[in-house]
Design a protein around this motif. Structure first.
Motif, short mmCIF file in Angstrom:
data_model
loop_
_atom_site.label_atom_id
_atom_site.label_comp_id
_atom_site.label_asym_id
_atom_site.label_seq_id
_atom_site.Cartn_x
_atom_site.Cartn_y
_atom_site.Cartn_z
N GLN A 1 -29.45 13.77 4.68
CA GLN A 1 -30.79 14.20 3.89
C GLN A 1 -31.89 14.44 5.17
O GLN A 1 -32.65 15.43 4.83
N ILE A 2 -31.62 13.78 6.02
CA ILE A 2 -33.00 13.91 7.09
C ILE A 2 -32.86 15.43 7.87
O ILE A 2 -33.77 16.02 7.78
N HIS A 3 -31.70 15.58 8.18
CA HIS A 3 -31.45 16.99 8.84
C HIS A 3 -31.62 18.01 7.97
O HIS A 3 -32.12 19.07 8.08
N PHE A 4 -31.15 17.83 6.57
CA PHE A 4 -31.08 18.95 5.65
C PHE A 4 -32.60 19.18 5.58
O PHE A 4 -32.92 20.45 5.16
N ASP A 5 -33.32 18.04 5.01
CA ASP A 5 -34.82 18.48 4.80
C ASP A 5 -35.55 19.23 6.00
O ASP A 5 -36.36 20.07 5.59
N GLU A 6 -35.24 18.96 7.09
CA GLU A 6 -35.77 19.69 8.34
C GLU A 6 -35.28 21.00 8.25
O GLU A 6 -36.22 21.77 8.62
N ASN B 1 -22.40 22.80 -4.46
CA ASN B 1 -21.83 21.57 -4.15
C ASN B 1 -21.74 21.36 -2.68
O ASN B 1 -21.92 20.47 -2.41
N THR B 2 -21.42 22.27 -1.99
CA THR B 2 -21.40 22.31 -0.44
C THR B 2 -22.83 22.05 -0.06
O THR B 2 -22.77 21.03 0.78
N ILE B 3 -23.67 22.78 -0.47
CA ILE B 3 -25.14 22.25 0.28
C ILE B 3 -25.53 20.91 -0.38
O ILE B 3 -25.99 20.24 0.45
N ASN B 4 -25.13 20.59 -1.58
CA ASN B 4 -25.54 19.18 -2.04
C ASN B 4 -24.84 18.11 -1.22
O ASN B 4 -25.18 16.86 -1.11
N VAL C 1 -34.60 22.84 5.67
CA VAL C 1 -35.32 23.55 4.42
C VAL C 1 -36.64 23.80 4.74
O VAL C 1 -37.05 24.84 4.42
N LYS C 2 -37.42 22.79 5.73
CA LYS C 2 -38.86 23.17 6.02
C LYS C 2 -38.82 24.41 6.74
O LYS C 2 -39.96 25.26 6.72
#
Length: 134
Positions: free
Chosen positions: A125-130, A115-118, A132-133
């Protein structure tokens, strides 16, 4: 931990407090919410309870955000309150006053870590996706 690089036994004593600290720091930064330190000359991230209260009036801003796991604009506050409730005993008080340590279950810890990660992914979302890449 959620990728099974550490075991429940290894993290059960410190991960709940880390989860809380990460959320407090992230939310404080994301929404520019600071609390004046006790010395009066510096600012810190406020506690999770204050951050939740501030965000309670802002959930309408997240209506168009994409759902991530169980996190959406209507469940955000509830998920944050669940994490606060579970992490409160481990975040307050001092070790000398603890007679019996009650760790949260492995299932609960898995749920709160995810849940914390979510929550972070939902709100940024923009920074999270970067991240994860890389």
């Amino acid at each position: 931990y959620i990728h099974r690089e550490a075991s429940y036994e290894d993290v059960k004593g410190f991960l709940p407090n880390y989860i809380r600290t990460v959320l407090e720091t992230f939310l404080s930064f994301k929404f520019f919410i600071l609390a004046q330190g006790s010395s009066g000359d510096k600012y810190n991230s406020p506690g999770l309870d204050r951050l939740i209260n501030i965000l309670r009036g802002k959930t309408h801003l997240f209506r168009d955000f994409r759902r991530v796991g169980d996190i959406e604009h209507s469940s955000l506050i509830m998920k944050l309150e669940e994490i606060k409730r579970v992490t409160d005993p481990q975040s307050h008080g001092n070790p000398q006053d603890i007679d019996d340590v009650c760790y949260i279950s492995e299932d609960e810890l898995n749920k709160f870590a995810n849940n914390t990660i979510n929550i972070i992914a939902f709100l940024d979302q923009i920074h999270f996706d970067e991240v994860v890449k890389h």
